[in-house]
Design an enzyme around this catalytic site. Structure first.
Site, PDB file in Angstrom:
ATOM      1  N   ASP A   1       4.654  -4.494  -2.388  1.00 42.31           N
ATOM      2  CA  ASP A   1       3.635  -3.767  -1.634  1.00 42.31           C
ATOM      3  C   ASP A   1       4.122  -3.409  -0.231  1.00 42.31           C
ATOM      4  OD1 ASP A   1       3.617  -6.407  -0.880  1.00 42.31           O
ATOM      5  OD2 ASP A   1       1.450  -6.550  -0.615  1.00 42.31           O
TER       6      ASP A   1
ATOM      7  N   HIS B   1      -4.212  -4.094   7.711  1.00 40.37           N
ATOM      8  CA  HIS B   1      -3.931  -5.364   7.034  1.00 40.37           C
ATOM      9  C   HIS B   1      -2.863  -6.206   7.728  1.00 40.37           C
ATOM     10  CE1 HIS B   1      -6.482  -4.372   3.706  1.00 40.37           C
ATOM     11  NE2 HIS B   1      -5.748  -3.350   3.305  1.00 40.37           N
TER      12      HIS B   1
ATOM     13  N   GLY C   1      -0.406  -5.404   2.574  1.00 39.10           N
ATOM     14  CA  GLY C   1      -1.099  -4.223   2.082  1.00 39.10           C
ATOM     15  C   GLY C   1      -0.571  -2.909   2.614  1.00 39.10           C
TER      16      GLY C   1
ATOM     17  N   ASP D   1     -12.663   1.936   5.133  1.00 45.47           N
ATOM     18  CA  ASP D   1     -11.644   1.916   4.089  1.00 45.47           C
ATOM     19  C   ASP D   1     -12.218   1.222   2.850  1.00 45.47           C
ATOM     20  OD1 ASP D   1      -8.309   2.080   4.292  1.00 45.47           O
ATOM     21  OD2 ASP D   1      -9.020   0.680   2.772  1.00 45.47           O
TER      22      ASP D   1
ATOM     23  N   HIS E   1     -10.712  -1.079   1.297  1.00 43.66           N
ATOM     24  CA  HIS E   1     -10.297  -2.470   1.416  1.00 43.66           C
ATOM     25  C   HIS E   1     -10.820  -3.094   2.712  1.00 43.66           C
ATOM     26  CE1 HIS E   1      -7.310  -0.485  -1.206  1.00 43.66           C
ATOM     27  NE2 HIS E   1      -7.284  -1.642  -1.842  1.00 43.66           N
TER      28      HIS E   1
ATOM     29  N   TYR F   1      -4.664   7.340  -1.265  1.00 43.57           N
ATOM     30  CA  TYR F   1      -3.489   7.394  -2.123  1.00 43.57           C
ATOM     31  C   TYR F   1      -3.490   8.587  -3.080  1.00 43.57           C
ATOM     32  CZ  TYR F   1      -3.535   2.980   0.134  1.00 43.57           C
ATOM     33  OH  TYR F   1      -3.610   2.021   1.125  1.00 43.57           O
TER      34      TYR F   1
END
Length: 450
Positions: A122, A164, A172, A199, A201, A327
């Site tokens: 990641d 993150h 992340g 977001d 996340h 993404y």
């Protein structure tokens, strides 16, 4: 002869289009100075062929902003990369030194550090990843400085918002936490800073950095089921010590739509702003909360997401606008172009400009506002959302108004806790580290799905 006339006609059409207005001024009463901070070098980096993070989404965003001529409505800045010393305002010296030294060619010599610093699928080592990090962080710091100087009321850096990254490790897809660095900078001039994260996340890196202070309030709207990356962001994460009740989390289920999301967002954020009375706001606008995102599980459309930032703009408080996740690059660029228009108070033509570079990338409809809200069932019932709202507002009532802060308490000085508070913080960190260890492999696999 016919070919010559055809070429001339086509040439004149292009010239005519250069003067075609692609936006309409809304002419509302609030007319802030807006600045746009962008270094084109940041889109030239590459995480890897199969990695979902694609920095070229920033080039697409910039092309849309230029194509719609939004540069006419903003001050434009070409920022310098953040210095090593600036990055060390939050990150440890050892971690920044590691980022500087490691490359794909010499990574085998750093096997111990790679494991220590959580480098893997990641957060891979790719060519120039330190320079990339310094570029997006430098743009956020430049935007922050314009707010501090008063030359900008709203400052935009779509390359930032990497929420993150932790003090001594990446996470992340995020290597350097430009948000924390920006907030630290703002705290030298503002008594209270509000951080808002929309977001998909949870904004765990920012929450963790300010978990013990009442000078920063963090509010994150995100998917949460205990397993979804990063695994944090439940309602009971409220802060520690002075920071107790200054971390607000709004956990959501899959498939939430525009109407539900915007209604909940406004119902939470209006009393937050009224109670906390921030003197500056940082808004993270991650695009992975849009429907049809490669890693997403929500059903938000571009205008629904944009309605949230429009609401925050309406308070007229100095505002730093940052990017984040996202993404499906064409939809990321659509969103951030639209939200740039929201900040500059104009309405854009739904049809993309004909002269736009990479216009075929937005086929088949070539629209700024495709339907993104029809992919998943909405698993957020009215009863569930009302329950979440009630619990969040109950926590907010514990604040009892805006805190009176000491301006000389500049991070990291605010981490002066009592022994009991230190034990509580250690227990929280141990739980989070254990959770991260348990879900590390599965989270990475989930993040890197095709």
């Amino acid at each position: 002869m016919t070919d010559r006339y055809s070429e001339e006609t086509f040439f004149k059409d292009v010239k005519t289009q250069e003067y075609t207005p692609f936006y309409t001024n809304n002419l509302t009463s609030y007319s802030p100075n807006v600045s746009y901070h962008y270094n084109p070098k940041v889109c030239q980096y590459h995480y890897g062929v199969r990695h979902p993070m694609k920095p070229f989404r920033l080039m697409l965003t910039d092309n849309l902003v230029i194509g719609y001529k939004l540069y006419e409505k903003m001050d434009l800045y070409l920022p310098e990369p953040a210095s090593k010393e600036q990055l060390q305002d939050f990150h440890t010296d050892e971690y920044i030194k590691f980022l500087e030294q490691v490359t794909p060619d010499n990574a085998s010599k750093f096997s111990e550090q790679l494991q220590k610093f959580n480098i893997g699928d990641d957060c891979p080592v790719f060519d120039g990843f330190y320079d990339y990090s310094a570029l997006y962080a430098g743009s956020s710091l430049d935007a922050t400085q314009k707010l501090i100087q008063g030359t900008s009321d709203i400052a935009i850096n779509w390359s930032g918002g990497l929420h993150h990254a932790k003090k001594s490790m990446p996470s992340g897809f995020c290597y350097v936490n430009d948000i924390v660095l920006s907030i630290l900078n703002l705290l030298r001039h503002h008594p209270r800073v509000l951080y808002i994260d929309i977001d998909l996340h949870h904004g765990d890196g920012v929450q963790e950095a300010f978990y013990t202070t009442d000078r920063v309030m963090t509010v994150s709207f995100h998917k949460y089921n205990g397993l979804f990356f990063p695994g944090t962001g439940n309602l009971d994460e409220v802060g520690i010590g002075k920071g107790k009740h200054f971390s607000l989390n709004v956990p959501l289920n899959d498939g939430i739509d525009d109407e539900s999301y915007v209604r909940l967002f406004k119902a939470v954020m209006e009393p937050v702003i009224t109670s906390f009375q921030p003197t500056a706001i940082v808004q993270q606008c991650g695009a992975d909360s849009l429907g049809h995102d490669r890693l997403g599980t929500f059903n938000l459309n571009i205008k629904g997401h944009g309605e949230c930032v429009k609401f925050i703009r309406s308070f007229g408080i100095p505002l730093l606008m940052l990017g984040g996740g996202g993404y499906t690059p064409r939809n990321v660029s659509r969103l951030w172009c639209h939200e740039t228009s929201v900040m500059t108070d104009v309405t854009l033509d739904p049809k993309l400009p004909d002269v736009l570079p990479f216009r075929n990338y937005f086929n088949p409809d070539c629209s700024l506002y495709p339907n993104l809200g029809d992919l998943l069932d909405n698993k957020n019932s009215r009863k569930f959302l009302e329950n979440v709202k009630a619990k969040v507002l109950e926590q907010l009532r514990n604040l009892k108004g805006a805190p009176s802060v000491q301006m000389n308490e500049i991070p990291p000085d605010f981490n002066k806790l009592t022994p009991e508070e230190e034990r509580e913080l250690d227990e929280f960190n141990e739980r989070e580290e254990q959770l991260m260890r348990e879900m590390k492999d599965s989270a990475r696999n989930g993040e890197l799905m095709e």
